[in-house]
Every structure is written in C-alpha cells, then in structure tokens.
Design an enzyme around this catalytic site. Sequence first.
Site, PDB file in Angstrom:
ATOM      1  N   LYS A 185       3.598   4.014   0.165  1.00  0.00           N
ATOM      2  CA  LYS A 185       2.633   4.441   0.920  1.00  0.00           C
ATOM      3  C   LYS A 185       3.191   4.379   2.275  1.00  0.00           C
ATOM      4  CE  LYS A 185      -2.119   4.320   2.826  1.00  0.00           C
ATOM      5  NZ  LYS A 185      -3.086   3.287   3.346  1.00  0.00           N
TER       6      LYS A 185
HETATM    7  P1  FBP Z   1      -5.921   5.842   7.300  1.00  0.00           P
HETATM    8  O1  FBP Z   1      -5.886   6.979   6.511  1.00  0.00           O
HETATM    9  O2  FBP Z   1      -7.352   5.728   7.612  1.00  0.00           O
HETATM   10  O3  FBP Z   1      -4.948   5.390   8.072  1.00  0.00           O
HETATM   11  O4  FBP Z   1      -5.868   4.632   6.068  1.00  0.00           O
HETATM   12  C1  FBP Z   1      -4.600   4.026   5.749  1.00  0.00           C
HETATM   13  C2  FBP Z   1      -4.705   2.651   5.969  1.00  0.00           C
HETATM   14  O5  FBP Z   1      -3.615   1.924   5.396  1.00  0.00           O
HETATM   15  C3  FBP Z   1      -5.835   1.884   5.014  1.00  0.00           C
HETATM   16  O6  FBP Z   1      -5.462   1.549   3.631  1.00  0.00           O
HETATM   17  C4  FBP Z   1      -6.000   0.588   5.894  1.00  0.00           C
HETATM   18  O7  FBP Z   1      -7.325   0.039   5.573  1.00  0.00           O
HETATM   19  C5  FBP Z   1      -5.750   0.995   7.303  1.00  0.00           C
HETATM   20  O8  FBP Z   1      -4.892   2.096   7.263  1.00  0.00           O
HETATM   21  C6  FBP Z   1      -4.920  -0.090   8.168  1.00  0.00           C
HETATM   22  O9  FBP Z   1      -4.926   0.544   9.443  1.00  0.00           O
HETATM   23  P2  FBP Z   1      -4.120  -0.333  10.417  1.00  0.00           P
HETATM   24  O10 FBP Z   1      -3.376  -1.570   9.826  1.00  0.00           O
HETATM   25  O11 FBP Z   1      -3.247   0.583  11.149  1.00  0.00           O
HETATM   26  O12 FBP Z   1      -5.048  -0.897  11.482  1.00  0.00           O
END
Ligand code: FBP
Length: 274
Positions: A185
């Site tokens: 991912k």
């Molecule tokens: P989103 O689709 O909301 O961006 O989710 C992906 C993700 O990686 C989540 O799994 C995680 O909690 C979040 O984004 C972390 O976001 P960041 O580290 O950018 O604050």
Amino acid sequence: MSRSYSDIGKYVRLNRILRDGKAVIFAFDHGVEHGPSDFPGEAINPKWILKHVVNAGIDAVMMLPGMARLTYDIWAGKTSLIIKITSKTNLRPEEERLLQSIFGYVEDAVALGADAVAATVYWGSPYEDEMLMQWFDIRRSAEYYGLPCLQLAYPRGPTIKNRYDVEIVKYGVRAAIESGADLIKTYYTGSTDTFREVVKVASGIPVLMSGGPRRDLIIDFLKDVRSVMDASARGVVVGRNIFQSSDPEGVARAIIAIVHDDLTPEEALKYIRE
Ligand code: FBP
C-alpha cells in the site's frame, strides 16, 4: 513440485482478498493514529460505519485487533479481515511519530480469523532499523501461518522532502518487495504515468493506492482511483474518503464500481447521494 501448507494458505487467503485480482480495502486504523476526532457524526460508532462498508460490498477491512474484537458481529463471514499489528498515536512527541510500535501479534490475527496481517514501514525514518526488526519478526510468524503480509510502505523521514515524489515512492516500493511484502500500500504519485512506473517497480507484487486525506470533491478522489487502476494498480485501501463522507456507503460503492466494474468516475457518481 509440491508446495508447503503455508504456501497454499497464503495463496488461498490472497485470493479471498483479491477476488478478481483486485481489491477495495477499507482502512479503519485511524482511531489510534489520528484519534477519535477523525470520525465525524455517526462515524464515531465503529459498528455504524462498518455496517455501511460491508453493505456496499467492500473486499476487506483493515483494523487493529481490539477493533476487530469489538465489531466482529458486523463483518464476520461477509468480508475479508486484515489485522494491522503496528500503530502509533499522535500524542507522542513529534520526533517519535516516525516510529510505529507493535500493536498485537500475528497469533492475534490468526486467532481472529484474519486473511492477512498489515504493518507500516516508514522508509527513511530515523527508526527504520527498529521498524525493520518488527517487520521481519511479523513476516517470519506470518510465513509460518500462511498469512500474507501487507506492507504500508510509506517513505517518511528527514531526508524526504516530498513523500509523493515518484522516485521516492518507487524507492519505498522497491524496498517493500525486497523485504518480502505480499501486498503493498503506497502513496498516489499524482498521475497515471508516474503510478505506472511505481507498479512496474513492484514487479508483480500487487500495489494498492493509499487513500489519503478526504478530498473536498469526491469526483476528484474517484479520478485518482481511476488513474491508479489505469496504471495497473490492483486496487485501493481507503479510509477517510469513505468514513468522512456524508454517504459512506455510496462512496464505497462508487469506488468498488471503478475497481471491479471498470466504470469511469463520472459513471460511478450515480452511487453517491448528493
Ligand atoms: P486514508 O485512506 O484515510 O488515508 O487511510 C490510509 C492510512 O494509511 C491509514 O491506514 C492510517 O491510519 C492513516 O492513513 C495514516 O495517515 P497519516 O500517517 O498520513 O496521518
């Protein structure tokens, strides 16, 4: 050549997640990473939001072990489960937010009936070494149980000026495949052409786009989804663009229609209530 039980288990589980070779995964680990303020209105109730994405036909939900225990009656038997076993809070001192900590064990994921485990690696972090030790511990146990490992391959650290830069994202993806990720991912690089390069670096390991902060206009997010699918991504892992929407079920349906039924963003809009 005969294959080990674990090889077959991994194959079986990967195929549950990527039912036609592609998947839309609901990311639901934000409660720890961002805190409860990420969830507007009714979305503060995890069962409410999960009911909507399960109804929409999401392929898998990704969450921490405690959340899986709280909500199993909603998703069990209806979608695949990916247990994330690293996390961190934003309550930490700023300089330590480039580290995720162990938030459970592969055995917890097995006990919960998971189809895969997930862990973050911040490539370029001053804590890269510690995160790699976690990752290889997770990988070793997951290998034993036949569980695929999803790596959130996030380039992040003091030397990284722009984490969405295609060369930086490609570096993270290369590191992810070399560290044995079964699914990756990563960030959207902003165009189909650049994301195609990212997918190429993955050399056949499925790459899924990480959703990112909620877009003001949902059509713009749907265009990103279309763009990565046109670049041969194998799907998306989305949180905020679904659960922060006033119509989470509709947005999930629209994304699924683009990924699995090849709709255009404009066609997929029909699933979303104004
Ligand atoms: P989103 O689709 O909301 O961006 O989710 C992906 C993700 O990686 C989540 O799994 C995680 O909690 C979040 O984004 C972390 O976001 P960041 O580290 O950018 O604050």
